[in-house]
Design a protein around this motif. Structure first.
Motif, PDB file in Angstrom:
ATOM      1  N   PHE A  17       0.759  -1.166  -0.021  1.00 43.97           N
ATOM      2  CA  PHE A  17       0.134  -0.042  -0.015  1.00 43.97           C
ATOM      3  C   PHE A  17       0.948   1.123   0.110  1.00 43.97           C
ATOM      4  N   SER A  18       0.666   2.148  -1.037  1.00 45.39           N
ATOM      5  CA  SER A  18       1.479   3.391  -1.056  1.00 45.39           C
ATOM      6  C   SER A  18       0.474   4.380  -0.245  1.00 45.39           C
ATOM      7  N   ARG A  19      -0.696   4.250  -0.253  1.00 42.85           N
ATOM      8  CA  ARG A  19      -1.450   5.171   0.529  1.00 42.85           C
ATOM      9  C   ARG A  19      -2.477   4.274   1.384  1.00 42.85           C
ATOM     10  N   PRO A  20      -3.165   4.949   2.164  1.00 36.04           N
ATOM     11  CA  PRO A  20      -4.132   4.287   3.045  1.00 36.04           C
ATOM     12  C   PRO A  20      -5.430   4.090   2.353  1.00 36.04           C
ATOM     13  N   PRO A  21      -6.124   2.803   2.595  1.00 34.80           N
ATOM     14  CA  PRO A  21      -7.322   2.592   1.879  1.00 34.80           C
ATOM     15  C   PRO A  21      -8.473   3.598   2.467  1.00 34.80           C
ATOM     16  N   LEU A  22      -9.397   4.022   1.745  1.00 31.78           N
ATOM     17  CA  LEU A  22     -10.308   4.986   2.133  1.00 31.78           C
ATOM     18  C   LEU A  22     -11.798   4.288   2.216  1.00 31.78           C
ATOM     19  N   ARG A  23     -11.810   3.480   1.173  1.00 28.33           N
ATOM     20  CA  ARG A  23     -13.082   2.671   1.110  1.00 28.33           C
ATOM     21  C   ARG A  23     -12.906   1.053   1.264  1.00 28.33           C
ATOM     22  N   ILE A  24     -13.405   0.592   2.631  1.00 29.61           N
ATOM     23  CA  ILE A  24     -12.934  -0.706   3.052  1.00 29.61           C
ATOM     24  C   ILE A  24     -14.213  -1.551   3.145  1.00 29.61           C
ATOM     25  N   VAL A  25     -14.105  -2.658   2.339  1.00 25.98           N
ATOM     26  CA  VAL A  25     -15.512  -3.517   2.615  1.00 25.98           C
ATOM     27  C   VAL A  25     -15.107  -4.754   3.573  1.00 25.98           C
ATOM     28  N   THR A  26     -15.880  -5.113   4.501  1.00 30.98           N
ATOM     29  CA  THR A  26     -15.289  -6.316   5.356  1.00 30.98           C
ATOM     30  C   THR A  26     -16.379  -7.313   5.123  1.00 30.98           C
ATOM     31  N   LEU A  27     -15.904  -8.560   5.116  1.00 32.39           N
ATOM     32  CA  LEU A  27     -16.412  -9.727   5.040  1.00 32.39           C
ATOM     33  C   LEU A  27     -16.487 -10.526   6.563  1.00 32.39           C
ATOM     34  N   GLY A  28     -17.362 -10.401   7.493  1.00 29.69           N
ATOM     35  CA  GLY A  28     -17.192 -11.081   8.650  1.00 29.69           C
ATOM     36  C   GLY A  28     -17.168 -10.149   9.598  1.00 29.69           C
ATOM     37  N   GLN A  29     -17.900 -10.312  10.962  1.00 30.47           N
ATOM     38  CA  GLN A  29     -18.018  -9.366  11.834  1.00 30.47           C
ATOM     39  C   GLN A  29     -16.776  -8.892  12.467  1.00 30.47           C
ATOM     40  N   ASN A  30     -15.936  -9.697  12.662  1.00 32.53           N
ATOM     41  CA  ASN A  30     -14.656  -9.137  13.557  1.00 32.53           C
ATOM     42  C   ASN A  30     -13.847  -8.067  12.779  1.00 32.53           C
ATOM     43  N   SER A  31     -13.780  -8.385  11.244  1.00 27.42           N
ATOM     44  CA  SER A  31     -13.186  -7.533  10.587  1.00 27.42           C
ATOM     45  C   SER A  31     -13.496  -6.139  10.593  1.00 27.42           C
ATOM     46  N   ALA A  32     -15.060  -6.003  10.679  1.00 26.82           N
ATOM     47  CA  ALA A  32     -15.535  -4.758  10.754  1.00 26.82           C
ATOM     48  C   ALA A  32     -15.280  -3.876  12.131  1.00 26.82           C
ATOM     49  N   GLU A  33     -15.488  -4.935  12.962  1.00 25.62           N
ATOM     50  CA  GLU A  33     -15.316  -4.351  14.472  1.00 25.62           C
ATOM     51  C   GLU A  33     -13.846  -4.042  14.954  1.00 25.62           C
ATOM     52  N   ILE A  34     -12.962  -4.309  14.091  1.00 30.70           N
ATOM     53  CA  ILE A  34     -11.395  -4.059  14.301  1.00 30.70           C
ATOM     54  C   ILE A  34     -11.290  -2.619  13.618  1.00 30.70           C
ATOM     55  N   VAL A  35     -11.938  -2.356  12.513  1.00 36.74           N
ATOM     56  CA  VAL A  35     -11.994  -1.328  11.958  1.00 36.74           C
ATOM     57  C   VAL A  35     -12.507   0.214  12.811  1.00 36.74           C
ATOM     58  N   LEU A  36     -13.786  -0.440  13.211  1.00 39.09           N
ATOM     59  CA  LEU A  36     -14.430   0.578  14.215  1.00 39.09           C
ATOM     60  C   LEU A  36     -13.566   0.709  15.399  1.00 39.09           C
ATOM     61  N   ALA A  37     -13.233  -0.292  16.018  1.00 35.67           N
ATOM     62  CA  ALA A  37     -12.597  -0.149  17.369  1.00 35.67           C
ATOM     63  C   ALA A  37     -11.203   0.584  17.130  1.00 35.67           C
ATOM     64  N   LEU A  38     -10.548   0.693  15.872  1.00 33.77           N
ATOM     65  CA  LEU A  38      -9.505   1.712  15.466  1.00 33.77           C
ATOM     66  C   LEU A  38      -9.823   2.911  15.287  1.00 33.77           C
ATOM     67  N   GLY A  39     -11.157   3.234  15.305  1.00 39.74           N
ATOM     68  CA  GLY A  39     -11.606   4.647  15.141  1.00 39.74           C
ATOM     69  C   GLY A  39     -11.773   5.027  13.504  1.00 39.74           C
ATOM     70  N   GLN A  40     -11.769   3.958  12.839  1.00 29.17           N
ATOM     71  CA  GLN A  40     -11.855   4.322  11.518  1.00 29.17           C
ATOM     72  C   GLN A  40     -13.331   4.029  10.692  1.00 29.17           C
ATOM     73  N   ALA A  41     -14.403   4.245  11.621  1.00 30.78           N
ATOM     74  CA  ALA A  41     -15.786   3.868  10.860  1.00 30.78           C
ATOM     75  C   ALA A  41     -15.818   4.690   9.536  1.00 30.78           C
ATOM     76  N   LYS A  42     -15.236   5.883   9.307  1.00 30.27           N
ATOM     77  CA  LYS A  42     -15.505   6.586   8.218  1.00 30.27           C
ATOM     78  C   LYS A  42     -15.018   5.837   6.893  1.00 30.27           C
ATOM     79  N   ARG A  43     -13.969   5.064   6.999  1.00 28.73           N
ATOM     80  CA  ARG A  43     -13.395   4.281   5.885  1.00 28.73           C
ATOM     81  C   ARG A  43     -14.267   2.839   5.578  1.00 28.73           C
ATOM     82  N   LEU A  44     -15.440   2.738   6.513  1.00 30.78           N
ATOM     83  CA  LEU A  44     -16.013   1.097   6.295  1.00 30.78           C
ATOM     84  C   LEU A  44     -16.969   1.676   5.455  1.00 30.78           C
TER      85      LEU A  44
END
Length: 342
Positions: A44-71
């Protein structure tokens, strides 16, 4: 088990708004990232801005890291998210009742797809195979909790050559945080989980009693039929090792189907039953599980049932996830309540 239900959170106009807000939260300085993920090289040369998660834990990690706007969107869920993450999740569209189609995921224009389970983007590809995403120009991140030491088995969930350890969850947190350009948030999240585990394990098993045996019942295709229970090397086994108790089912499979006659022969001291919002099978319903244990002629004779040593645990905690730490906390409390800890 991998059959997942979803909670409905769809809101109109989310895609454009989330993209704009994600740009605003992008770190000013980003260090390019290269890593090996379950046998595939990622850069990755830049951070992803549009993440799609498959599986609840993958989504919860993104949320717990304070990155909800990328989800941008999510799929493959068992339950609503825990209360602490509910507000952050309120904007996230859910893509399908079980496993979203490949085209549905691509329609979200993701720049990263993060998956919790091999079954969703692995060779069987319940959504798509990993190489299909690569050909479409979309990088994929697969949770190391589900690919490390996992092999194919008679069930779609696979089997483990080596026991799950919490370090693979910490690895996932650190890697996703680094990919998103917020490594310090990954450090903080891991530290908070470690603190909770330390707190839950401060009390020891009573020396004058043998270590109890535990059965984890996730669900069944039908009540009275074979039960999908935890094998000896998955997340429940890690909970057991952490607390000094023993699983009654000695199987390398993640979720073997076991008869109630076999369970009766093992006669566990404690039965942990999984609660979930999904309703794919009758036994997904926690009340149906409890009623079966109380009324079935064989099950009601089990020591755990006769003594009331039944623990209700979110089913999502029984798969490697942030919620597995809650599983440690719940079983530790039960051990105290049942008199096995002093």
């Amino acid at each position: 088990m991998r059959h997942r239900s979803l909670f409905r959170l769809a809101l109109s106009g989310v895609l454009l708004a989330s993209s704009v807000l994600a740009v605003a939260s992008t770190p000013l300085a980003y260090t390019p990232v290269s890593l090996d993920n379950c046998g595939q090289s990622l850069s990755f040369s830049r951070p992803p801005l549009r993440i799609v998660t498959l599986g609840q834990n993958s989504a919860e990690i993104v949320l717990a890291l304070g990155q909800a706007k990328r989800l941008a969107a999510s799929g493959v869920w068992l339950d609503p998210v825990p209360e602490a993450l509910r507000e952050q999740a309120s904007h996230v569209p859910v893509l399908a009742g079980r496993h979203p189609a490949f085209e549905t995921v691509l329609a979200q224009q993701p720049d990263l797809v993060a998956a919790q389970f091999v079954a969703d983007i692995g060779p069987q590809g319940r959504t798509a195979r990993r190489e299909q995403f690569t050909q479409a120009g979309v990088p994929t991140y697969l949770s190391p909790t589900d690919c490390k030491q996992k092999v194919a088995a008679s069930t779609i969930d696979g089997a483990r050559q080596a026991p799950f350890t919490i370090d693979t969850l910490y690895q996932e947190i650190h890697e996703l945080a680094t990919i998103m350009g917020v490594p310090e948030r990954g450090d903080a999240l891991v530290a908070s989980l470690q603190q909770r585990i330390e707190q839950a394990t401060r009390q020891q098993l009573a020396q004058d009693r043998r270590a109890p045996t535990v059965l984890y019942w996730f669900s069944s295709a039908q009540l009275g039929g074979d039960a999908w229970v935890a094998g000896a090397k998955g997340a429940p086994a890690w909970i057991n090792r952490t607390l000094g108790v023993r699983n009654v089912i000695d199987s390398a499979e993640e979720w073997p189907a076991v008869s109630w006659e076999r369970i009766a022969a093992a006669d566990p001291d404690i039965i942990v039953i999984g609660s979930m919002a999904r309703r794919h099978f009758t036994a997904d319903d926690i009340e149906a599980k409890q009623q079966f244990l109380d009324q079935d002629p064989l099950a009601r004779q089990l020591t755990a049932v006769r003594e009331g040593h039944i623990v209700v645990m979110p089913a999502r905690a029984m798969n490697p996830s942030l919620d597995t730490v809650e599983g440690v906390e719940l079983l530790a409390k039960a051990l105290r309540d049942f008199g096995w800890q002093r």
